[in-house]
Design an enzyme around this catalytic site. Structure first.
Site, PDB file in Angstrom:
ATOM      1  N   LYS A 125      23.602  15.255  -6.713  1.00 18.41           N
ATOM      2  CA  LYS A 125      23.174  13.864  -6.614  1.00 18.41           C
ATOM      3  C   LYS A 125      23.466  13.127  -7.911  1.00 18.41           C
ATOM      4  O   LYS A 125      23.052  13.549  -8.988  1.00 18.41           O
ATOM      5  CB  LYS A 125      21.673  13.788  -6.318  1.00 18.41           C
ATOM      6  CG  LYS A 125      21.240  14.426  -5.012  1.00 18.41           C
ATOM      7  CD  LYS A 125      21.612  13.555  -3.833  1.00 18.41           C
ATOM      8  CE  LYS A 125      21.019  14.119  -2.539  1.00 18.41           C
ATOM      9  NZ  LYS A 125      21.401  13.324  -1.363  1.00 18.41           N
ATOM     10  N   PRO A 144       0.835  -1.215   0.000  1.00 22.11           N
ATOM     11  CA  PRO A 144       0.000   0.000   0.000  1.00 22.11           C
ATOM     12  C   PRO A 144       0.863   1.256   0.000  1.00 22.11           C
ATOM     13  O   PRO A 144       1.799   1.382   0.777  1.00 22.11           O
ATOM     14  CB  PRO A 144      -0.782  -0.129   1.310  1.00 22.11           C
ATOM     15  CG  PRO A 144      -0.806  -1.595   1.593  1.00 22.11           C
ATOM     16  CD  PRO A 144       0.508  -2.113   1.098  1.00 22.11           C
ATOM     17  N   GLU A 145       0.558   2.183  -0.927  1.00 20.83           N
ATOM     18  CA  GLU A 145       1.297   3.443  -0.987  1.00 20.83           C
ATOM     19  C   GLU A 145       0.438   4.560  -0.397  1.00 20.83           C
ATOM     20  O   GLU A 145      -0.644   4.315   0.128  1.00 20.83           O
ATOM     21  CB  GLU A 145       1.707   3.726  -2.423  1.00 20.83           C
ATOM     22  CG  GLU A 145       2.697   2.684  -2.957  1.00 20.83           C
ATOM     23  CD  GLU A 145       3.398   3.128  -4.219  1.00 20.83           C
ATOM     24  OE1 GLU A 145       3.417   4.335  -4.512  1.00 20.83           O
ATOM     25  OE2 GLU A 145       3.934   2.260  -4.933  1.00 20.83           O
ATOM     26  N   HIS A 205      -4.782 -14.417   9.831  1.00 16.38           N
ATOM     27  CA  HIS A 205      -3.829 -13.314   9.991  1.00 16.38           C
ATOM     28  C   HIS A 205      -4.451 -12.067  10.613  1.00 16.38           C
ATOM     29  O   HIS A 205      -3.867 -10.987  10.527  1.00 16.38           O
ATOM     30  CB  HIS A 205      -3.196 -12.976   8.645  1.00 16.38           C
ATOM     31  CG  HIS A 205      -2.496 -14.137   8.015  1.00 16.38           C
ATOM     32  ND1 HIS A 205      -1.356 -14.695   8.550  1.00 16.38           N
ATOM     33  CD2 HIS A 205      -2.792 -14.860   6.896  1.00 16.38           C
ATOM     34  CE1 HIS A 205      -0.961 -15.700   7.788  1.00 16.38           C
ATOM     35  NE2 HIS A 205      -1.815 -15.830   6.784  1.00 16.38           N
ATOM     36  N   ARG A 236       1.842 -10.892   6.098  1.00 13.62           N
ATOM     37  CA  ARG A 236       3.315 -10.953   6.109  1.00 13.62           C
ATOM     38  C   ARG A 236       3.930 -10.356   7.373  1.00 13.62           C
ATOM     39  O   ARG A 236       5.140 -10.448   7.571  1.00 13.62           O
ATOM     40  CB  ARG A 236       3.860 -10.228   4.867  1.00 13.62           C
ATOM     41  CG  ARG A 236       3.361 -10.837   3.560  1.00 13.62           C
ATOM     42  CD  ARG A 236       3.963 -10.131   2.360  1.00 13.62           C
ATOM     43  NE  ARG A 236       3.297 -10.529   1.128  1.00 13.62           N
ATOM     44  CZ  ARG A 236       3.567 -10.010  -0.067  1.00 13.62           C
ATOM     45  NH1 ARG A 236       4.486  -9.051  -0.167  1.00 13.62           N
ATOM     46  NH2 ARG A 236       2.926 -10.419  -1.133  1.00 13.62           N
TER      47      ARG A 236
END
Length: 270
Positions: A151, A2-3, A91, A110
């Site tokens: 960078k 999930p973002e 879970h 997980r």
């Protein structure tokens, strides 16, 4: 994983059911998440009322009593409101039962997520060094340009660095770079200010639109109200390696950047 839009979708989904509600009981079936659930969490939240549900980066900040319950969905976690007494699947590690008759259920196959307690979340080690929110006024092209000087890393991992800006994960970094016409392999320090201005605008636009559409449906995630997100069908590059570009019709290329798969169009992105 999930973002930011998925986490914001979850926040919006659960907030109306938590704010103003009192915790009657905490049920912990398994404390072994990425960091163990605090042993004294029940003491902190039972008989206390949720006052506000916020988000910082991908962390949910659930204000209750004298502190904040910090939640992270990890790679496969979700939070749902279920009627108290709903049988728990394998879970379903935590239930926070409310005086409304519902329970906030945290499920994480997980176990890479977290439920932590803090009296000062902004000083917590997980949040203290985070960059600005991408939808805030503090984030813009000038910031990207200044922080990119010198960078030598590729631009995609640069904009995915949470110290630069939070919440621009793999999906939305790929999509924003495509929309801005920037090759994800380009050296961050060699991109002009004008192009960073455009990139910042695309990051804001795409994240805001994804939130409005309910996030991106992934294998392990649906929105906080149990409904799937609808942004995935509109992706231009993410997960489409070897397919045809929706803009120019050429075959999309794929490479590895920062140990992540990156799909791009060698014709549309320079």
């Amino acid at each position: 994983m999930p973002e930011l839009p998925e986490v914001e979708t979850t926040r919006r989904g659960i907030a109306p059911y938590l704010e103003g509600k009192r915790v009657t009981q905490l049920i912990v079936r398994d404390r072994r998440l990425r960091w163990p659930i605090p042993e004294d969490l029940a003491i902190q939240i039972e008989d206390q009322v949720f006052t506000r549900i916020d988000r910082r980066a991908k962390y949910l900040l659930m204000h209750i009593g004298g502190g904040v319950l910090i939640g992270h969905l990890g790679m496969s976690g979700n939070m749902r409101l279920v009627p108290i007494g709903t049988p728990a699947a394998k879970h379903a590690h935590v239930d926070i039962e409310l005086d409304s008759g519902l329970a906030l259920r945290y499920t994480d196959p997980r176990r890479f997520g977290a439920l932590l307690w803090s009296n000062d979340p902004m000083a917590h080690p997980l949040l203290a060094s985070l960059g600005p929110e991408p939808l805030s006024e503090a984030f813009n092209g000038e910031l990207l340009y200044q922080r990119s000087r010198g960078k030598r890393s590729a631009v995609k991992p640069f904009i995915m660095d949470n110290a630069v800006v939070v919440g621009v994960g793999n999906i939305y970094a790929s999509e924003a770079l495509f929309a801005a016409g920037i090759d994800p392999r380009r050296e961050a320090g060699r991109i002009s200010k004008a192009r960073y201005v455009q990139l910042a605008l695309e990051i804001k636009r795409i994240l805001a639109y994804a939130i409005e559409r309910g996030g991106t449906t992934l294998r392990d995630f649906t929105g906080g109200d149990g409904q799937p997100g609808y942004f995935k069908q509109e992706l231009f590059v993410y997960g489409r390696g070897g397919e045809l570009c929706k803009v120019c019709g050429r075959t999309l290329s794929e490479c590895r950047l920062g140990q992540r798969s990156s799909v791009y169009c060698s014709s549309c992105q320079r």
